[in-house]
Design a protein around this motif. Structure first.
Motif, PDB file in Angstrom:
ATOM      1  N   SER A  37      -3.168  16.549  -0.126  1.00 11.17           N
ATOM      2  CA  SER A  37      -2.090  15.932   0.645  1.00 11.17           C
ATOM      3  C   SER A  37      -2.472  14.507   1.033  1.00 11.17           C
ATOM      4  CB  SER A  37      -1.795  16.752   1.905  1.00 11.17           C
ATOM      5  OG  SER A  37      -1.302  18.029   1.567  1.00 11.17           O
ATOM      6  N   VAL A  38      -1.468  13.625   0.988  1.00  9.76           N
ATOM      7  CA  VAL A  38      -1.674  12.213   1.334  1.00  9.76           C
ATOM      8  C   VAL A  38      -0.740  11.881   2.491  1.00  9.76           C
ATOM      9  CG1 VAL A  38      -1.587   9.838   0.508  1.00  9.76           C
ATOM     10  CG2 VAL A  38      -2.250  11.679  -1.059  1.00  9.76           C
ATOM     11  N   PRO A  39      -1.254  11.367   3.596  1.00 14.19           N
ATOM     12  CA  PRO A  39      -0.380  11.017   4.739  1.00 14.19           C
ATOM     13  C   PRO A  39       0.679   9.999   4.322  1.00 14.19           C
ATOM     14  CG  PRO A  39      -2.683  10.981   5.383  1.00 14.19           C
ATOM     15  CD  PRO A  39      -2.669  11.137   3.900  1.00 14.19           C
ATOM     16  N   PRO A  40       1.875  10.062   4.921  1.00 13.06           N
ATOM     17  CA  PRO A  40       2.960   9.142   4.539  1.00 13.06           C
ATOM     18  C   PRO A  40       2.565   7.668   4.612  1.00 13.06           C
ATOM     19  CG  PRO A  40       3.804  10.906   5.929  1.00 13.06           C
ATOM     20  CD  PRO A  40       2.313  11.053   5.899  1.00 13.06           C
ATOM     21  N   ALA A  41       1.788   7.290   5.633  1.00  9.57           N
ATOM     22  CA  ALA A  41       1.387   5.882   5.758  1.00  9.57           C
ATOM     23  C   ALA A  41       0.540   5.456   4.568  1.00  9.57           C
ATOM     24  CB  ALA A  41       0.629   5.671   7.063  1.00  9.57           C
ATOM     25  N   PHE A  44       2.730   4.992   1.422  1.00  9.30           N
ATOM     26  CA  PHE A  44       3.404   3.691   1.437  1.00  9.30           C
ATOM     27  C   PHE A  44       2.429   2.575   1.070  1.00  9.30           C
ATOM     28  CE2 PHE A  44       5.152  -0.054   3.691  1.00  9.30           C
ATOM     29  CZ  PHE A  44       6.403  -0.098   3.072  1.00  9.30           C
ATOM     30  N   ALA A  45       1.219   2.643   1.620  1.00 10.09           N
ATOM     31  CA  ALA A  45       0.215   1.620   1.296  1.00 10.09           C
ATOM     32  C   ALA A  45      -0.158   1.660  -0.175  1.00 10.09           C
ATOM     33  CB  ALA A  45      -1.027   1.836   2.170  1.00 10.09           C
ATOM     34  N   ALA A  46      -0.264   2.861  -0.746  1.00  9.33           N
ATOM     35  CA  ALA A  46      -0.623   2.991  -2.157  1.00  9.33           C
ATOM     36  C   ALA A  46       0.454   2.430  -3.072  1.00  9.33           C
ATOM     37  CB  ALA A  46      -0.885   4.455  -2.491  1.00  9.33           C
ATOM     38  N   LEU A  47       1.712   2.563  -2.668  1.00 10.65           N
ATOM     39  CA  LEU A  47       2.801   2.013  -3.482  1.00 10.65           C
ATOM     40  C   LEU A  47       2.761   0.486  -3.508  1.00 10.65           C
ATOM     41  CD1 LEU A  47       5.736   4.343  -2.371  1.00 10.65           C
ATOM     42  CD2 LEU A  47       4.529   4.382  -4.556  1.00 10.65           C
ATOM     43  N   ASP A  49      -0.134  -1.455  -2.737  1.00 13.80           N
ATOM     44  CA  ASP A  49      -1.447  -2.006  -3.075  1.00 13.80           C
ATOM     45  C   ASP A  49      -2.169  -1.073  -4.049  1.00 13.80           C
ATOM     46  OD1 ASP A  49      -3.901  -3.180  -3.239  1.00 13.80           O
ATOM     47  OD2 ASP A  49      -4.437  -2.901  -1.120  1.00 13.80           O
ATOM     48  N   PRO A  50      -2.413  -1.518  -5.290  1.00 15.43           N
ATOM     49  CA  PRO A  50      -3.092  -0.649  -6.264  1.00 15.43           C
ATOM     50  C   PRO A  50      -4.539  -0.339  -5.897  1.00 15.43           C
ATOM     51  CG  PRO A  50      -2.800  -2.866  -7.143  1.00 15.43           C
ATOM     52  CD  PRO A  50      -2.018  -2.799  -5.876  1.00 15.43           C
ATOM     53  N   ASP A  51      -5.109  -1.074  -4.946  1.00 16.56           N
ATOM     54  CA  ASP A  51      -6.490  -0.830  -4.535  1.00 16.56           C
ATOM     55  C   ASP A  51      -6.590  -0.002  -3.265  1.00 16.56           C
ATOM     56  OD1 ASP A  51      -7.525  -2.362  -6.664  1.00 16.56           O
ATOM     57  OD2 ASP A  51      -7.151  -4.218  -5.553  1.00 16.56           O
ATOM     58  N   ALA A  52      -5.461   0.443  -2.742  1.00 14.58           N
ATOM     59  CA  ALA A  52      -5.464   1.238  -1.510  1.00 14.58           C
ATOM     60  C   ALA A  52      -6.025   2.631  -1.777  1.00 14.58           C
ATOM     61  CB  ALA A  52      -4.050   1.338  -0.951  1.00 14.58           C
ATOM     62  N   PRO A  53      -6.500   3.324  -0.724  1.00 20.36           N
ATOM     63  CA  PRO A  53      -6.947   4.719  -0.909  1.00 20.36           C
ATOM     64  C   PRO A  53      -5.817   5.585  -1.473  1.00 20.36           C
ATOM     65  CG  PRO A  53      -7.604   3.882   1.247  1.00 20.36           C
ATOM     66  CD  PRO A  53      -6.680   2.855   0.659  1.00 20.36           C
ATOM     67  N   HIS A  54      -6.190   6.477  -2.381  1.00 20.25           N
ATOM     68  CA  HIS A  54      -5.256   7.418  -3.022  1.00 20.25           C
ATOM     69  C   HIS A  54      -4.243   6.708  -3.936  1.00 20.25           C
ATOM     70  CE1 HIS A  54      -6.857  10.429  -0.323  1.00 20.25           C
ATOM     71  NE2 HIS A  54      -6.460   9.738   0.738  1.00 20.25           N
ATOM     72  N   SER A  56      -4.510   5.750  -7.027  1.00 23.08           N
ATOM     73  CA  SER A  56      -4.462   6.315  -8.380  1.00 23.08           C
ATOM     74  C   SER A  56      -3.667   7.616  -8.408  1.00 23.08           C
ATOM     75  CB  SER A  56      -5.887   6.554  -8.899  1.00 23.08           C
ATOM     76  OG  SER A  56      -6.589   7.451  -8.044  1.00 23.08           O
ATOM     77  N   ILE A  57      -3.846   8.438  -7.361  1.00 17.94           N
ATOM     78  CA  ILE A  57      -3.100   9.702  -7.311  1.00 17.94           C
ATOM     79  C   ILE A  57      -1.608   9.434  -7.168  1.00 17.94           C
ATOM     80  CG2 ILE A  57      -2.703  11.789  -5.951  1.00 17.94           C
ATOM     81  CD1 ILE A  57      -5.643  11.763  -5.202  1.00 17.94           C
ATOM     82  N   VAL A  58      -1.251   8.561  -6.251  1.00 20.64           N
ATOM     83  CA  VAL A  58       0.158   8.312  -5.964  1.00 20.64           C
ATOM     84  C   VAL A  58       0.833   7.582  -7.124  1.00 20.64           C
ATOM     85  CG1 VAL A  58       1.765   7.102  -4.436  1.00 20.64           C
ATOM     86  CG2 VAL A  58      -0.191   8.329  -3.477  1.00 20.64           C
ATOM     87  N   ARG A  59       0.223   6.505  -7.594  1.00 17.16           N
ATOM     88  CA  ARG A  59       0.878   5.641  -8.574  1.00 17.16           C
ATOM     89  C   ARG A  59       0.853   6.216  -9.986  1.00 17.16           C
ATOM     90  NH1 ARG A  59       1.006   0.073  -6.433  1.00 17.16           N
ATOM     91  NH2 ARG A  59       0.950  -0.723  -8.566  1.00 17.16           N
ATOM     92  N   GLU A  60      -0.243   6.861 -10.362  1.00 23.69           N
ATOM     93  CA  GLU A  60      -0.407   7.297 -11.747  1.00 23.69           C
ATOM     94  C   GLU A  60       0.007   8.745 -11.979  1.00 23.69           C
ATOM     95  OE1 GLU A  60      -4.372   6.453 -13.003  1.00 23.69           O
ATOM     96  OE2 GLU A  60      -4.344   4.417 -12.170  1.00 23.69           O
ATOM     97  N   VAL A  61       0.015   9.553 -10.934  1.00 21.04           N
ATOM     98  CA  VAL A  61       0.330  10.976 -11.099  1.00 21.04           C
ATOM     99  C   VAL A  61       1.659  11.335 -10.436  1.00 21.04           C
ATOM    100  CG1 VAL A  61      -0.439  13.335 -10.642  1.00 21.04           C
ATOM    101  CG2 VAL A  61      -2.114  11.565 -11.248  1.00 21.04           C
ATOM    102  N   ARG A  62       1.797  11.030  -9.155  1.00 21.65           N
ATOM    103  CA  ARG A  62       2.939  11.556  -8.415  1.00 21.65           C
ATOM    104  C   ARG A  62       4.200  10.732  -8.599  1.00 21.65           C
ATOM    105  NH1 ARG A  62      -0.046  13.716  -2.875  1.00 21.65           N
ATOM    106  NH2 ARG A  62      -1.438  15.174  -3.968  1.00 21.65           N
ATOM    107  N   VAL A  63       4.087   9.418  -8.757  1.00 22.18           N
ATOM    108  CA  VAL A  63       5.296   8.623  -9.005  1.00 22.18           C
ATOM    109  C   VAL A  63       5.961   9.027 -10.324  1.00 22.18           C
ATOM    110  CG1 VAL A  63       6.148   6.318  -9.552  1.00 22.18           C
ATOM    111  CG2 VAL A  63       4.706   6.668  -7.540  1.00 22.18           C
ATOM    112  N   PRO A  64       5.225   9.071 -11.464  1.00 17.66           N
ATOM    113  CA  PRO A  64       5.884   9.533 -12.703  1.00 17.66           C
ATOM    114  C   PRO A  64       6.454  10.940 -12.585  1.00 17.66           C
ATOM    115  CG  PRO A  64       3.772   8.513 -13.182  1.00 17.66           C
ATOM    116  CD  PRO A  64       3.831   8.679 -11.708  1.00 17.66           C
TER     117      PRO A  64
END
Length: 347
Positions: A37-41, A44-47, A49-54, A56-64
């Motif tokens: 699980s990734v906290p909502p904040a 949002f940060a991962a969306l 900033d590609p260098d933010a924590p998590h 890779s999980i959010v942008r490369e796995v969960r967004v697609p």
């Protein structure tokens, strides 16, 4: 002072707005919920900033995965609404009538027998398989004692689905190297799907959606029967052709993207009809939102209930859709018995 009641148009707009808000919440859940699980904040940060924590999980796995769930669910919901309007059959939907399995069988056959691996070729094979399945089911469902009844088409669809499902399983066993990849074609899944898959199927889905919305006014007249439709200026042959093409494009492309997922096209139009009424021009936008939300929520449930493993989305939708199918069949039988008793009473 007498307060005016909201008009039907205002209620309809408010309903669509509420649907969009609920879908947005489901999208947020799809990005935040999973094996980790990734906290909502942080989502949002991962969306941003590609260098933010998590990130890779959010942008490369969960967004697609989330985008594919929304797009494929919307396509299946819209395809189900068109099929039910074309056949005047409340039980019609791509999964029950063998369309999804036809697409999957064609892809598996092309992969195992012809060595097809190109995503572009997979989409075309899926569309061909969906088209052939539609024709076969309609031909079988129009014969015998069940001709013209909802159960007749459903039984034909179940028979075709069983045969094609057996072919998929057999072909998968023949090619041990491809068996792991082909497992998704026995029941749909969103795991491991990437954005290139969405871009490949999106043109077909857009064309199918345009055709579906274009035939919506004609489906309203078509519901009264062929003769009444002709009297209202509708050409039944043209409506069937365009509607069937829309169904093949929507369900075939969705199956090419995530595999065969059933019951979304059955449940979404029925819920939409309860909210918007029988007018297909109002019903279809609701079916799009509901189909997208149902598939996304089913995917989230599949990630959570067996954590850290997950249940494929096609299995989750079957748990939801099977009771709805049983209830609809029972209601159809009760309605026919009631109509028969009334006919006898007035004779």
């Amino acid at each position: 002072m007498i307060r005016k009641q909201p008009t039907a148009r205002v209620r309809y707009a408010a309903g669509l707005t509420a649907g969009l808000v609920l879908l947005a919440l489901a999208v947020a859940g799809g990005l935040a919920v999973g094996a980790q699980s990734v906290p909502p904040a942080e989502v949002f940060a991962a969306l941003l900033d590609p260098d933010a924590p998590h990130a890779s999980i959010v942008r490369e796995v969960r967004v697609p995965r989330t985008l594919l769930a929304v797009t494929a669910g919307a396509a299946l919901g819209l395809a189900g609404a068109v099929m039910q309007g074309l056949t005047r059959n409340p039980l019609a939907e791509p999964g029950l009538l063998g369309v999804n399995t036809g697409a999957a069988c064609a892809v598996v056959a092309a992969t195992v027998l012809l060595g097809t691996r190109s995503l572009h070729a997979v989409v075309w094979w899926a569309l061909l398989g969906a088209a052939v399945a539609v024709v076969v089911v309609y031909l079988l469902g129009g014969r015998g004692a069940g001709r013209g009844t909802p159960e007749g088409l459903v039984l034909a669809g179940v028979a075709v689905t069983a045969v094609l499902g057996a072919v998929v399983s057999g072909l998968g066993v023949l090619d041990a190297d491809a068996y792991g990849t082909l497992r998704m074609w026995s029941v749909g899944t969103l795991a491991g799907r990437e954005l290139p898959v969405l871009w490949e199927v999106l043109p077909f889905l857009l064309v199918g959606a345009v055709l579906a919305l274009a035939v919506a006014p004609a489906l309203n007249a078509f519901a009264l029967g062929d003769e009444a439709g002709r009297a209202l200026g509708v050409a039944p042959g043209r409506v069937r052709l365009l509607g069937t093409l829309a169904t093949v494009l929507l369900s075939g492309a969705a199956t090419a993207a995530i595999g065969p997922v059933g019951f979304i096209g059955l449940v979404a139009p029925h819920v939409a009809r309860l909210l918007a009424g029988p007018d297909h021009r109002r019903l279809m936008p609701y079916a799009v939102l509901i189909g997208a939300g149902l598939l996304l929520v089913a995917d989230i449930v599949g990630r959570v209930v067996a954590r850290p493993a997950e249940i494929q989305v096609g299995i989750v939708t079957a748990f939801v859709g099977a009771p709805v199918l049983i209830w609809l069949i029972g209601r159809a039988r009760r309605n026919r018995r009631s109509a028969s008793r009334k006919a006898v009473a007035t004779a």
